[in-house]
Structures are given as structure tokens and as C-alpha cells.
Design a protein around this motif. Structure first.
Motif, PDB file in Angstrom:
ATOM      1  N   THR A   1     -25.356   7.075 -34.244  1.00  0.00           N
ATOM      2  CA  THR A   1     -24.320   6.718 -35.218  1.00  0.00           C
ATOM      3  C   THR A   1     -22.938   7.259 -34.888  1.00  0.00           C
TER       4      THR A   1
ATOM      5  N   ASP B   1     -19.746   6.944 -33.198  1.00  0.00           N
ATOM      6  CA  ASP B   1     -19.062   5.870 -32.469  1.00  0.00           C
ATOM      7  C   ASP B   1     -17.851   6.334 -31.665  1.00  0.00           C
TER       8      ASP B   1
ATOM      9  N   LYS C   1     -15.036   6.915 -32.370  1.00  0.00           N
ATOM     10  CA  LYS C   1     -13.781   6.285 -32.841  1.00  0.00           C
ATOM     11  C   LYS C   1     -13.186   5.383 -31.759  1.00  0.00           C
TER      12      LYS C   1
ATOM     13  N   TRP D   1     -13.243  -1.643 -29.970  1.00  0.00           N
ATOM     14  CA  TRP D   1     -14.379  -2.532 -29.726  1.00  0.00           C
ATOM     15  C   TRP D   1     -14.449  -2.936 -28.256  1.00  0.00           C
TER      16      TRP D   1
ATOM     17  N   GLY E   1     -19.442   4.426 -27.161  1.00  0.00           N
ATOM     18  CA  GLY E   1     -19.387   4.424 -28.622  1.00  0.00           C
ATOM     19  C   GLY E   1     -19.484   3.031 -29.211  1.00  0.00           C
ATOM     20  N   CYS E   2     -19.274   2.005 -28.405  1.00  0.00           N
ATOM     21  CA  CYS E   2     -19.301   0.632 -28.917  1.00  0.00           C
ATOM     22  C   CYS E   2     -20.696   0.256 -29.441  1.00  0.00           C
TER      23      CYS E   2
ATOM     24  N   GLN F   1     -22.919   2.314 -30.717  1.00  0.00           N
ATOM     25  CA  GLN F   1     -23.093   3.005 -31.994  1.00  0.00           C
ATOM     26  C   GLN F   1     -22.284   2.310 -33.088  1.00  0.00           C
ATOM     27  N   LYS F   2     -21.099   1.859 -32.742  1.00  0.00           N
ATOM     28  CA  LYS F   2     -20.253   1.143 -33.697  1.00  0.00           C
ATOM     29  C   LYS F   2     -20.940  -0.152 -34.143  1.00  0.00           C
ATOM     30  N   THR F   3     -21.597  -0.828 -33.209  1.00  0.00           N
ATOM     31  CA  THR F   3     -22.344  -2.047 -33.517  1.00  0.00           C
ATOM     32  C   THR F   3     -23.542  -1.723 -34.400  1.00  0.00           C
TER      33      THR F   3
ATOM     34  N   THR G   1     -23.892   0.751 -36.487  1.00  0.00           N
ATOM     35  CA  THR G   1     -23.499   1.198 -37.826  1.00  0.00           C
ATOM     36  C   THR G   1     -22.706   0.147 -38.597  1.00  0.00           C
ATOM     37  N   HIS G   2     -22.433  -0.988 -37.963  1.00  0.00           N
ATOM     38  CA  HIS G   2     -21.746  -2.080 -38.653  1.00  0.00           C
ATOM     39  C   HIS G   2     -22.638  -2.542 -39.803  1.00  0.00           C
TER      40      HIS G   2
END
Length: 136
Positions: free
Chosen positions: A17, A19, A21, A24, A65-66, A68-70, A72-73
Motif C-alpha cells: 500500500t 505508493d 507518492k 502514474w 510505487g505505481c 501500489q497506487k493501482t 489502493t485505487h
């Protein structure tokens, strides 16, 4: 080292989780060793040093981090993320190779279920247009 004391194995926990920061998607001029892997970075650093007639592949990159960002979207956080976390928690230093292969296959199947966040799709398209427009 994964041993707390002799004979005791410390459990490993993956953070899915954080990301970092990150953006994208990034273009070659935004690449550094802190945001992309060596293949992307080496191509980005090599391109300006070559004669004009020697071309390198046009590229954009998904920075560290991308994923993780995906995960947690909102489209993925409620269903895929918890399943992936539970799956990967079973992967430990003492896991047999056969069991690890099974866990990796399950993780791969879960990753295939991820929804593409619209922001990622837009960032990819925008970044590719920037690179295509600049580098031809």
C-alpha cells in the motif's frame, strides 16, 4: 538476515500500500534511479549521447510505487488488494519452492483482475503523446 535468534525464522510482510507518492507515469526526462529500474534509466541516459541517426526505443515508465497506487485505487482496494495481501502473506522464507510457485500463480491471477485506474490510462496516453511528439 531473517533469523531473530538461532532456529527462529522472522516472518516477512510485504507492504502493498505504500505508493511512494509517485506519478502514474513518467517520461524519459523525469527518470532517475530513485523512480525507475536500470533498463529504463539506462535507455533514457543513453539516448541524448547517441548521434541523431541512432535511435533508441521511445519509452515511458511506470515508476516505483505505481503498482501500489493501482492496488489502493478505489476500484481495486476493496476486493483485489485484500486477496493479494492474504495470498502473499503465505509466502515466507521457509516456503518450499513448489508452494511458492503456487502462491506466485495465485498472485498472478489476482493481478490480472486489477482494474486499470482511469488516471493511469490518461497518464499513459498523455506521456506517450509527449514522447511521440518530441521524439517522432
Amino acid at each position: 538476515h531473517l533469523q531473530s535468534s538461532p532456529g527462529e525464522t522472522k516472518l516477512v510482510n510485504m507492504n502493498l500500500t505504500r505508493d511512494l507518492k509517485c506519478s502514474w507515469c513518467i517520461t524519459p526526462d523525469e527518470m532517475s534511479d530513485s523512480v525507475v529500474g536500470s533498463k529504463s534509466l539506462n535507455l533514457a541516459l543513453l539516448a541524448p549521447k547517441l548521434p541523431k541517426e541512432v535511435r533508441t526505443p521511445q519509452a515511458v515508465a511506470l515508476p516505483y510505487g505505481c503498482m501500489q497506487k493501482t492496488l489502493t485505487h478505489p476500484e481495486n482496494a476493496q476486493i483485489v488488494l485484500p486477496k493479494l495481501q492474504a495470498c502473499l502473506e503465505r509466502l515466507q522464507p521457509t516456503t518450499s519452492n513448489e508452494r511458492a510457485a503456487s502462491i506466485f500463480e495465485e498472485a498472478r491471477q489476482l493481478i490480472l483482475q486489477l482494474a486499470l485506474p482511469p488516471e493511469l490510462g490518461k497518464a499513459l496516453k498523455d506521456s506517450m503523446q509527449v514522447v511521440g511528439g518530441r521524439d517522432g
